[in-house]
Scaffold this motif. Structure first.
Motif, PDB file in Angstrom:
ATOM      1  N   ALA A 192       0.780  -1.199  -0.109  1.00 31.07           N
ATOM      2  CA  ALA A 192      -0.086   0.174  -0.002  1.00 31.07           C
ATOM      3  C   ALA A 192       0.959   1.436  -0.018  1.00 31.07           C
ATOM      4  O   ALA A 192       1.768   1.313   0.490  1.00 31.07           O
ATOM      5  N   GLY A 217       0.274   5.529   0.510  1.00 33.08           N
ATOM      6  CA  GLY A 217      -0.619   6.716   0.345  1.00 33.08           C
ATOM      7  C   GLY A 217       0.247   7.923  -0.115  1.00 33.08           C
ATOM      8  O   GLY A 217       0.328   7.659  -1.396  1.00 33.08           O
ATOM      9  N   THR A 220       5.556   9.567   1.816  1.00 34.65           N
ATOM     10  CA  THR A 220       6.472  10.480   2.558  1.00 34.65           C
ATOM     11  C   THR A 220       7.082   9.673   3.724  1.00 34.65           C
ATOM     12  O   THR A 220       7.991  10.301   4.667  1.00 34.65           O
ATOM     13  N   GLY A 221       6.620   8.442   3.838  1.00 40.52           N
ATOM     14  CA  GLY A 221       7.240   7.583   4.873  1.00 40.52           C
ATOM     15  C   GLY A 221       8.798   7.497   4.897  1.00 40.52           C
ATOM     16  O   GLY A 221       9.471   7.911   3.829  1.00 40.52           O
ATOM     17  N   SER A 246       4.925  16.423   8.432  1.00 39.24           N
ATOM     18  CA  SER A 246       4.641  16.419   7.021  1.00 39.24           C
ATOM     19  C   SER A 246       3.200  16.404   6.683  1.00 39.24           C
ATOM     20  O   SER A 246       2.511  16.012   5.688  1.00 39.24           O
ATOM     21  N   SER A 294      -0.826  11.194   4.185  1.00 36.42           N
ATOM     22  CA  SER A 294      -2.186  10.837   3.942  1.00 36.42           C
ATOM     23  C   SER A 294      -2.677  10.138   5.561  1.00 36.42           C
ATOM     24  O   SER A 294      -1.743   9.559   6.207  1.00 36.42           O
ATOM     25  N   SER A 308       1.307   7.409  13.167  1.00 36.37           N
ATOM     26  CA  SER A 308       2.150   8.570  13.185  1.00 36.37           C
ATOM     27  C   SER A 308       2.027   9.512  14.542  1.00 36.37           C
ATOM     28  O   SER A 308       0.850   9.561  15.121  1.00 36.37           O
TER      29      SER A 308
HETATM   30  C1  LIG Z   1       9.776  16.309   5.925  1.00 35.02           C
HETATM   31  C2  LIG Z   1       8.981  15.034   6.932  1.00 35.02           C
HETATM   32  C3  LIG Z   1       8.540  15.206   7.960  1.00 35.02           C
HETATM   33  C4  LIG Z   1       7.954  14.117   8.742  1.00 35.02           C
HETATM   34  N1  LIG Z   1       7.580  14.390   9.981  1.00 35.02           N
HETATM   35  C5  LIG Z   1       6.775  13.220  10.589  1.00 35.02           C
HETATM   36  C6  LIG Z   1       6.469  13.542  11.815  1.00 35.02           C
HETATM   37  O1  LIG Z   1       6.612  14.598  12.624  1.00 35.02           O
HETATM   38  N2  LIG Z   1       5.798  12.644  12.547  1.00 35.02           N
HETATM   39  C7  LIG Z   1       5.806  11.327  12.169  1.00 35.02           C
HETATM   40  O2  LIG Z   1       5.134  10.259  12.513  1.00 35.02           O
HETATM   41  N3  LIG Z   1       6.096  11.187  10.858  1.00 35.02           N
HETATM   42  C8  LIG Z   1       6.548  12.045  10.004  1.00 35.02           C
HETATM   43  N4  LIG Z   1       7.289  11.982   8.810  1.00 35.02           N
HETATM   44  C9  LIG Z   1       7.129  10.592   8.154  1.00 35.02           C
HETATM   45  C10 LIG Z   1       5.619  10.393   7.251  1.00 35.02           C
HETATM   46  O3  LIG Z   1       5.314  11.476   6.800  1.00 35.02           O
HETATM   47  C11 LIG Z   1       4.664   9.694   8.241  1.00 35.02           C
HETATM   48  O4  LIG Z   1       5.043   8.367   8.473  1.00 35.02           O
HETATM   49  C12 LIG Z   1       3.294   9.417   7.441  1.00 35.02           C
HETATM   50  O5  LIG Z   1       2.428   8.981   8.303  1.00 35.02           O
HETATM   51  C13 LIG Z   1       3.296   8.807   5.902  1.00 35.02           C
HETATM   52  O6  LIG Z   1       2.171   8.947   5.254  1.00 35.02           O
HETATM   53  P1  LIG Z   1       2.016   8.575   3.936  1.00 35.02           P
HETATM   54  O7  LIG Z   1       0.664   9.018   3.488  1.00 35.02           O
HETATM   55  O8  LIG Z   1       3.178   9.459   3.067  1.00 35.02           O
HETATM   56  O9  LIG Z   1       2.325   7.142   3.760  1.00 35.02           O
HETATM   57  P2  LIG Z   1       3.421   6.242   2.729  1.00 35.02           P
HETATM   58  O10 LIG Z   1       4.755   6.639   2.943  1.00 35.02           O
HETATM   59  O11 LIG Z   1       2.642   6.269   1.584  1.00 35.02           O
HETATM   60  O12 LIG Z   1       3.433   4.603   3.442  1.00 35.02           O
HETATM   61  C14 LIG Z   1       3.730   4.708   4.874  1.00 35.02           C
HETATM   62  C15 LIG Z   1       3.494   3.120   5.175  1.00 35.02           C
HETATM   63  O13 LIG Z   1       2.072   3.073   5.359  1.00 35.02           O
HETATM   64  C16 LIG Z   1       1.293   1.975   4.589  1.00 35.02           C
HETATM   65  N5  LIG Z   1       0.305   2.392   3.879  1.00 35.02           N
HETATM   66  C17 LIG Z   1      -0.033   3.579   3.533  1.00 35.02           C
HETATM   67  N6  LIG Z   1      -1.370   3.664   3.162  1.00 35.02           N
HETATM   68  C18 LIG Z   1      -2.059   2.288   3.616  1.00 35.02           C
HETATM   69  C19 LIG Z   1      -3.365   2.270   3.778  1.00 35.02           C
HETATM   70  N7  LIG Z   1      -4.204   2.655   3.180  1.00 35.02           N
HETATM   71  N8  LIG Z   1      -3.526   0.973   4.352  1.00 35.02           N
HETATM   72  C20 LIG Z   1      -2.414   0.356   5.047  1.00 35.02           C
HETATM   73  N9  LIG Z   1      -1.134   0.595   5.013  1.00 35.02           N
HETATM   74  C21 LIG Z   1      -1.155   1.796   4.291  1.00 35.02           C
HETATM   75  C22 LIG Z   1       2.616   1.799   3.412  1.00 35.02           C
HETATM   76  O14 LIG Z   1       2.485   0.427   3.219  1.00 35.02           O
HETATM   77  C23 LIG Z   1       3.995   1.955   4.190  1.00 35.02           C
HETATM   78  O15 LIG Z   1       4.217   1.061   5.161  1.00 35.02           O
HETATM   79  C24 LIG Z   1       7.786  12.715   8.373  1.00 35.02           C
HETATM   80  C25 LIG Z   1       8.141  12.968   6.749  1.00 35.02           C
HETATM   81  C26 LIG Z   1       8.837  13.795   6.151  1.00 35.02           C
HETATM   82  C27 LIG Z   1       9.037  13.696   4.782  1.00 35.02           C
END
Ligand SMILES: Cc1cc2nc3c(=O)[nH]c(=O)nc-3n(C[C@H](O)[C@H](O)[C@H](O)COP(=O)(O)OP(=O)(O)OC[C@H]3O[C@@H](n4cnc5c(N)ncnc54)[C@H](O)[C@@H]3O)c2cc1C
Length: 518
Positions: A102, A104, A107-108, A168, A173, A182
């Motif tokens: 999966a 979103g 940004t992970g 982020s 998402s 998160s």
């Molecule tokens: C500049 C920056 C700052 C950040 N600050 C923070 C912070 O303050 N705190 C924090 O906790 N994190 C932070 N992060 C990390 C990141 O943003 C988080 O982990 C966020 O929750 C990831 O969301 P995403 O939609 O980008 O997920 P993705 O990166 O797309 O996926 C992350 C994980 O979730 C799984 N996933 C995605 N969608 C689903 C779904 N619908 N069902 C089941 N599994 C799914 C994926 O398989 C993957 O394992 C930061 C990242 C950046 C780049």
């Protein structure tokens, strides 16, 4: 840990704990073309023409997440618009033994959404409907691709907001937040994602749509929703999330306090919490992080400070006023030599700008850096920060510290220059040693960024083989065929009919009749 180069998250040969070419973790590009063709056929039937990508060049758009030095091109990308479409693709994957991952917003920072070369990447970017905002129940039902901040935007007109606020939050998402459990600056007072997710519509790895949790509190039986939150996509796919909404506070006050050292700032943090005050946020930055933030954002942090605290109080005005006086006093008693109080939203935003841009700002003072993420009990902060400083001076590797001081979630930024022979390796070693420090002080190898592929190899430093096998039993109960995000979180394949680990015979829990091996 995530490796960044300059202000951008880009590729680089810095050694990671699991190599992307490890095909057990990331899949073989030539794996079972017939199975992939069958899944592609189903995807074409159920998705609109623009909901499927199989062109190699376009597939490369999805080859990494925020941990950009791991790259794998997926065999197929699908962008479902409904839970039924997503479920049909997962069902086809299950029937043909094809792995799926999966994604979103990507940004992970631990490689959790790194695709499989032999699998399907299911991207939720077209599932962005806010299905309902129920003020009277203080909750909202949103699709998984909805951006974190958009939940707050939808709730604010009714006087509510969504509290967990990763830095982020403008792009990540809700599905990703759920999967990573998160955190964010304001999770000190309000709790992590797990405290705000009360239900999910969920596609199992067999392709069934089920509902976990829901509107009524305290459902009987096992807490399956609790198991899914933070499971990093290894138990299935969330297609809708019911979240708790929090009432907008009557008052918000933000204070910036400069201290001679991180010890003093740490003592002030403990004094504030010890006095029974739980601020919405207490964030700390050390001298190197302040230098970087100042260079990037001109945020006006106090000159000569060894550390700053950003402290935010929110709630009923009378309470905030009373606690603010107390917080100022405790900061002064613990050595604060400069204090700035935000008197308007612009001033508040400037104070936060320095903190929120700190990761990227470090690119101003170092060409490359690793963003580490670990957590320790708050009271261990001074000791662990001193130990990190010792590590830094004995290795010659500079470390800037930016972190959620209130809940002990460290983000050491380990600086290096890839152009210098051996510098990447030295930074990696310091970064790993910081995780050991976290574990030895009763903490954990990740506070909020997850394990993903990046820290899978660190899991045995924290958990015994039996612990890991027991966790695998949970995973196998959801996903006996190991097709949901395989290769993530766990160091080596175990149980579920995969390569056995240390246990040659039955697992002790199976032998004892307490669990069933699939
Ligand atoms: C500049 C920056 C700052 C950040 N600050 C923070 C912070 O303050 N705190 C924090 O906790 N994190 C932070 N992060 C990390 C990141 O943003 C988080 O982990 C966020 O929750 C990831 O969301 P995403 O939609 O980008 O997920 P993705 O990166 O797309 O996926 C992350 C994980 O979730 C799984 N996933 C995605 N969608 C689903 C779904 N619908 N069902 C089941 N599994 C799914 C994926 O398989 C993957 O394992 C930061 C990242 C950046 C780049």
């Amino acid at each position: 840990m995530s490796v960044t180069h300059g202000t951008e998250l880009t590729a680089g040969p810095v050694p990671g704990s699991v190599a992307p070419e490890d095909t057990e973790a990331t899949g073989r590009p030539d794996a079972d073309p017939a199975a992939m063709a069958a899944v592609t056929r189903v995807a074409r039937q159920v998705l609109p023409p623009t909901g499927l990508i199989d062109d190699h060049i376009k597939l490369r758009t999805y080859e990494c997440d925020g941990l950009a030095h791991y790259k794998v091109t997926p065999a197929l990308v699908v962008l479902p618009e409904t839970a039924e479409q997503a479920a049909a693709v997962v069902r086809a994957c299950s029937e043909h033994g094809v792995p799926f991952v999966a994604r979103g917003s990507g940004t992970g920072l631990s490689g959790g959404a790194l695709p499989r070369a032999d699998g399907v990447l299911i991207v939720t970017a077209r599932m962005r409907a806010v299905r309902e905002v129920r003020r009277e129940d203080q909750r909202a039902v949103v699709e998984p691709g909805v951006i974190n901040l958009d939940v707050t935007r939808a709730a604010t007109p009714g006087g509510y907001y969504y509290a967990p606020d990763p830095s982020s939050q403008q792009i990540c998402s809700i599905g990703g937040n759920l999967a990573e459990n998160s955190g964010g600056a304001h999770c000190l007072k309000y709790g992590f994602t797990t405290n705000h997710v009360i239900g999910a519509e969920f596609v199992t790895p067999q392709g069934d749509i089920v509902r976990l949790g829901g509107l009524a509190p305290d459902a009987p039986g096992y807490d399956l929703l609790g198991a899914v939150v933070g499971s990093e996509g290894t138990l299935g796919l969330a297609t809708a999330v019911t979240v708790r909404l929090v009432r907008l506070p009557e008052d918000v006050r933000t204070l910036l306090a400069g201290f001679p050292s991180t010890d003093d700032a740490g003592a002030a943090t403990s004094a504030i919490i010890g006095a029974g005050i739980v601020p919405a946020a207490i964030e700390m930055m050390d001298a190197l992080a302040i230098e970087a933030a100042e260079a990037a954002t001109h945020c006006g942090y106090p000159e000569g400070a060894g550390a700053v605290l950003v402290i935010e109080l929110d709630g009923p005005r009378v309470e905030v006023e009373h606690e603010f006086v107390e917080v100022e006093r405790l900061c002064r008693d613990n050595g604060a030599f400069a204090m700035r109080v935000a008197t308007d939203p612009a001033e508040r935003a400037l104070i936060w700008k320095g903190r929120k841009s700190a990761f990227a700002a470090v690119g101003r003072i170092s060409p490359d850096y690793i963003v580490q993420d670990g957590v320790i009990p708050r009271t261990a902060l001074p000791e662990v920060l001193r130990a990190i400083a010792d590590l830094s001076s004995s290795s010659g590797v500079r470390v800037a510290n930016v972190f959620h001081a209130g809940d002990g979630n460290l983000h050491p930024l380990v600086l290096f220059d890839e152009a210098i022979e051996g510098a990447g390796r030295a930074a990696e070693e310091v970064s790993g040693a910081i995780l050991d420090l976290c574990i030895s002080h009763g903490g954990s190898i990740t506070g909020e960024h997850g394990v993903g592929i990046d820290k899978a190899a660190y899991m045995p430093r924290m958990f015994s083989d039996d612990d890991l096998d027991t966790m695998q039993l949970v995973r196998c109960a959801f996903d006996p065929d190991s097709i949901a995000n395989p290769g993530k979180v766990f160091p080596t394949p175990r149980l579920c009919g995969e390569v056995p680990g240390r246990h040659k015979g039955a697992h002790p829990l199976v032998e004892a009749g307490l669990a069933e091996a699939f």
